[in-house]
Scaffold this active site. Structure first.
Site, PDB file in Angstrom:
ATOM      1  NE  ARG A 182      50.004  44.466  49.814  1.00  0.00           N
ATOM      2  CZ  ARG A 182      50.069  43.554  48.959  1.00  0.00           C
ATOM      3  NH1 ARG A 182      50.141  42.209  49.580  1.00  0.00           N
ATOM      4  NH2 ARG A 182      50.419  43.572  47.782  1.00  0.00           N
ATOM      5  CD  GLU A 197      46.046  43.297  48.290  1.00  0.00           C
ATOM      6  OE1 GLU A 197      46.478  42.255  47.700  1.00  0.00           O
ATOM      7  OE2 GLU A 197      46.159  44.400  47.678  1.00  0.00           O
ATOM      8  CG  MET A 221      44.462  45.557  43.817  1.00  0.00           C
ATOM      9  SD  MET A 221      45.507  46.605  43.094  1.00  0.00           S
ATOM     10  CE  MET A 221      44.331  47.877  42.621  1.00  0.00           C
ATOM     11  NE  ARG A 244      33.413  26.411  42.115  1.00  0.00           N
ATOM     12  CZ  ARG A 244      33.150  25.799  40.926  1.00  0.00           C
ATOM     13  NH1 ARG A 244      33.646  26.582  39.787  1.00  0.00           N
ATOM     14  NH2 ARG A 244      32.403  24.683  40.742  1.00  0.00           N
ATOM     15  CD  GLN A 292      41.599  44.969  41.926  1.00  0.00           C
ATOM     16  OE1 GLN A 292      40.969  45.365  42.997  1.00  0.00           O
ATOM     17  NE2 GLN A 292      42.461  43.903  42.280  1.00  0.00           N
ATOM     18  CB  THR A 304      47.882  55.928  46.951  1.00  0.00           C
ATOM     19  OG1 THR A 304      46.924  55.091  47.352  1.00  0.00           O
ATOM     20  CG2 THR A 304      47.300  57.340  47.499  1.00  0.00           C
ATOM     21  CB  ILE A 305      46.004  52.225  42.668  1.00  0.00           C
ATOM     22  CG1 ILE A 305      44.876  51.977  41.690  1.00  0.00           C
ATOM     23  CG2 ILE A 305      46.022  51.042  43.780  1.00  0.00           C
ATOM     24  CD1 ILE A 305      45.142  51.302  40.817  1.00  0.00           C
ATOM     25  CG  ASP A 306      45.537  50.580  47.771  1.00  0.00           C
ATOM     26  OD1 ASP A 306      45.047  49.910  47.025  1.00  0.00           O
ATOM     27  OD2 ASP A 306      46.899  50.041  48.114  1.00  0.00           O
ATOM     28  N   GLY A 320      53.910  51.728  42.329  1.00  0.00           N
ATOM     29  CA  GLY A 320      53.207  50.693  41.625  1.00  0.00           C
ATOM     30  C   GLY A 320      52.510  51.726  40.531  1.00  0.00           C
TER      31      GLY A 320
END
Lengths: 341, 341, 341, 341
Positions: free
Chosen positions: C171, C221, C169, C265, C273, C125-127, C10
């Site tokens: 997971r 997420e 984001m 909402r 992101q 890794t953006i995470d 990604g």
């Protein structure tokens, strides 16, 4: 004079700037007094108030939202609502109202004016779909937020050779999509004003993939495909019963992927388009709206709302707030089409 | 047709958006050809060119500055300059010019038009001081940059109970200071259009210190104090010979500190006001200017420049570019004064 | 030496900064030559190359995405893939590879290294879920984008007395949600590392509504409710067959609204992101990663990847890239919990 | 326990985040009570207080500056100052202090601790020049503001083929200039840690002009030229008596223009580097600092300050706050030099 102020409908960057201008000029130049009504028309209906003096509007200019709160309450849909409001105003010694809001809020204001309430309106529609005024505050902020998101998405699209579909606000008028799409360099822009042909969208997407860039498709939430293509969509969505889950953006991305064989993803910007600090354009416009509104009050020019014409702030009848929607004309859409594909 | 494009004068966010729109529509809708002239009028003077096709304008929409480069070269001040330009245009087979620039650049364009050159102009002035158009691109970006700086300075001013003087662009017209000051919640705004009284500024500053907030004074670089107060200033500055070092902002901060006894500091925004990515407003305006300019070329409507009136892009005689400066009218300044102190 | 560079997985703000640093130092200080491989491992597999010299990396530092393109191609899952790569490298005279990517990309790099390929890795890794390094580039940018969105949503939530659920984001690891939630003043933060109790979330939401502020719930997420609550959810979603349509954010908003009676909402930030210009932190980190990577190449320190420890850039075995995921520890979550409700 | 909180020295984005974390955890988890001291050490000296409960710290996380105000008051330089403070604390029933500030503020805290005052410190230095901690809050925000300014200036420099000199904060340590310069793609970075050679700077500038880009020179306000070059400068400035007017940036731009013949301009960022909303990095760091500080108070771990080491928040003796300055080491500067010219 003792003046009530209220904000109704969806929130919009610039509401606080209007409140500040009304109160500041009303007190320091005209010597009026103010009462803040909470939560739109719910405020005068239930006597929900808060103090509103010069010190309570200091520092609110850059803040999004509204310090008065908002609601969608319509006193004309509540039995005895109007009588309650007029009684409450009298009881509180409130001589006049400044109502800040959209079609619904100002529609109520217009009817109250017909019944003798001294009211002045300030138009607010983030969608910019009001005929009476060149622009409304909040719109410029929304367009900039959407544009910045599109700017970001370009690099992701290109790195992955993907098509990205961005769904923006605009149920009945496509101004946000038009301006943000033009400003963001979108390759296709789809508006509620004009049914789109999925085949043509796919063709634009394929054309863009021939360059070193990747396509960004901007679609207003209220845009719809050509009739034949629509039926299919609705059936599909009905079967699952979750119509609101997958919006037009998601549907379109699936269609594009199917037709072009290129990975396509959706981004739904949603509420972040309407929040946060206003742009300079919106702060200045909202401030000038507020100043003109309190001038109208001071002049006893009831039943009017303020509006932008060119670089001037003028007054128009409140009834214009509920007149025909200002939609994107064909010539403006043609400007955007130059850059499609 | 073969069309030359050039950008002259100070850089301004949105120049690339104009170039992109001119080239994109010129090629894909009208089938014209383009040549990019480098560095303003220096380009056609010395035949400094670069290719300008659809691929060379892809991806430039969000970029500040100008891919063509700029200069302040005036061919009318160079012996044989005009002849050289017409000869070069003929030699290169260039039938028409799109000149993007301010008073100087368009002044040259107007004179060349008088001498038979087929030229269309696009006005550019970050200061928004052109009478012929409601707004020019670049101005909105500059105002937003200045507003964001003022937003930041508020917290510093308050934490230290200091007065901060912010000097913004605007030698002859105070539009940037007016809009950024209104949008940023400045407590005093000083413009070139109106000599200011240092004593009054000091009084506003003191008044602000009575609240829990601290004063921000916005001053356009061209603002000047009342005549008596000025003489003192000039003498002082002459003695050191370094007039350009300490601008009006610094002088004012010293005067305020002296009169109020409150620590006062200056911030001079300078070049950061004119660089970087344009706002959505400027990208849309510049794009629409470019589209209208190439339409004018296509129509053979020479000697015109494009302009914004309300929400429409219209054409006006090139000569209007050098007409009287659009300064801030008294009514607009009065709007800002409501919030002084 | 002739060195190939590729980016896989990604996209992530900072990739271009790494490429620039590798190439710039490799050429100007060590005199190496470079070849850019396009689209991750697809590049060396199919000999998709582009030139990579000093001029081709000028101006790319502030740009998001990757000028080399990316893909998720895994040569070990393609028959003869590895042989093809080694043959292509030999044929092109490429002595070494710098592979920039996440777990998958560096996993391939590690295996190729085992088979004799001279390779150095740069983790992406953006995470931020890689144990071997304190932080990875892209994470700070993602957190800032998410925080700005949360900042905007506060004013909308308050104006309408609504609960807003923001899905971010993450997971398998909740770092983005943890940091953006802490920075954005979220009232509840839910991570994949810890099943959440919907009842407790609802209680926090109700507690927040007792103040003048409105609740913002941040949910990664990959976060999931307690087991019993989950079953219900899955059944419901299965029935419609559209599991991917409504994510955890939407489900949670519905649950909260049901339990609290307050309008709720959802906003799903999605791809915005990961796009756009990197923050200063990410530009500096990515640049330093690139410099250390080319140093490792120059030292012949193969099979290593670069990593941040404190303020130092160090080298670690490539195998650590595929080691256990770095998840949010209980103590870090406890810090966030202080502000719940 | 009843705990006083104060902020001293220059303001810095993140101060409010520290205050919020201290108060929130102190009240909700530990049941302490708080008193806010206004204006640094001036607060306990003159009993200037304000209430500090959970509701008073709501909504302050994103705000720059400090709700407590600040000052540079040093009670050790005021006769009887220390006695007055200890007497006031006793009188107000304040058991302990959390002091948030830089070298000076924490130096006072360390001395008071030596005299028996129960105090815990939180380090604050926007310049990041404290040895005891990897980073301090505010620094990341300052670097991002400076980087964004440099991003903007690139397009102006290129459009006009100009050299732009950007003067950033940093009297004794060049961390802001180093990081912002690296992040902004500066072509030369000059720090207080290392005298620079004007001839070399001019050579880098000329080299850059050989590309299609234009040079940006970043100079920390405390940077100085080589000794011989300095003398000239000081004499020149003395003659005019206005030493503080033209900083090193202006002087350098003049020297570069003289040597290269290229137009060179200066931008001095000044106070905008320290104001406004903090970045996510700073909000998270400041929040974690505050949590650790109140934990230290709760543990009775007096005479300590909090610090970042890697990803952990630890405690260090207060005395470290006044230890040797953390300057930019030669290896870090060498990283930046790779990109010079």
């Amino acid at each position: 004079m003792r003046i009530g102020v209220l904000t109704g409908g969806g929130d919009c960057p610039g509401l606080n700037a209007v409140i500040r201008a009304v109160v500041r000029k009303g007190i320091t130049e005209y010597g009026h007094e103010f009462v803040g009504y909470r939560n739109g028309w719910r405020g005068p209906l239930d006597n929900l108030t808060r103090p509103l003096d010069v010190s309570s509007v200091r520092g609110i200019l850059p803040r999004g939202g509204t310090i008065l709160g908002s609601s969608r309450t319509n006193p004309f849909k509540i039995e005895g609502g109007v009588e309650k409001i007029t009684a409450n105003l009298a009881e509180q010694g409130v001589d006049a109202l400044v109502a800040i809001g959209g079609e619904d809020t100002l529609g109520v204001a217009a009817k109250l004016y017909d019944q003798g309430v001294q009211v002045v309106g300030v138009p607010k529609t983030i969608d910019n779909d009001l005929n009476a005024t060149d622009y409304t505050f909040g719109f410029d902020t929304a367009v900039n937020i959407a544009m910045e998101a599109i700017d970001r998405l370009h690099t992701t699209a290109e790195s992955h050779h993907r098509c990205l579909v961005v769904e923006l606000m605009g149920r009945h008028a496509g101004w946000i999509a038009l301006h943000a799409g033009m400003a963001g360099g979108a390759n296709v822009i789809l508006l509620p004003e004009r049914q789109f042909d999925v085949e043509k969208v796919a063709a634009y997407v394929e054309k863009r993939f021939e360059t070193e860039y990747s396509p960004i498709v901007v679609v207003a939430e209220g845009a719809t495909p050509l009739t034949g293509q629509m039926v299919l969509q609705n059936q599909e969505r009905d079967a699952f019963g979750h119509v609101r889950l997958g919006g037009i953006g998601q549907w379109l991305a699936e269609q594009v992927e199917e037709r072009t064989g290129k990975e396509s993803r959706t981004v739904v910007l949603g509420h972040i388009q309407r929040g946060g600090t206003p742009t300079a354009f919106d702060r200045v416009l909202a401030t000038r709206f507020g100043l003109q509104a309190i001038d109208a009050v001071h002049d006893g020019d009831w039943g009017k709302m303020v509006a932008l014409r060119g670089t001037d702030i003028v007054r128009a009848p409140l009834s214009e707030a509920t007149a025909e929607l200002k939609t994107v004309p064909i010539e403006r859409y043609a400007e955007a089409e130059v850059f499609f594909g």
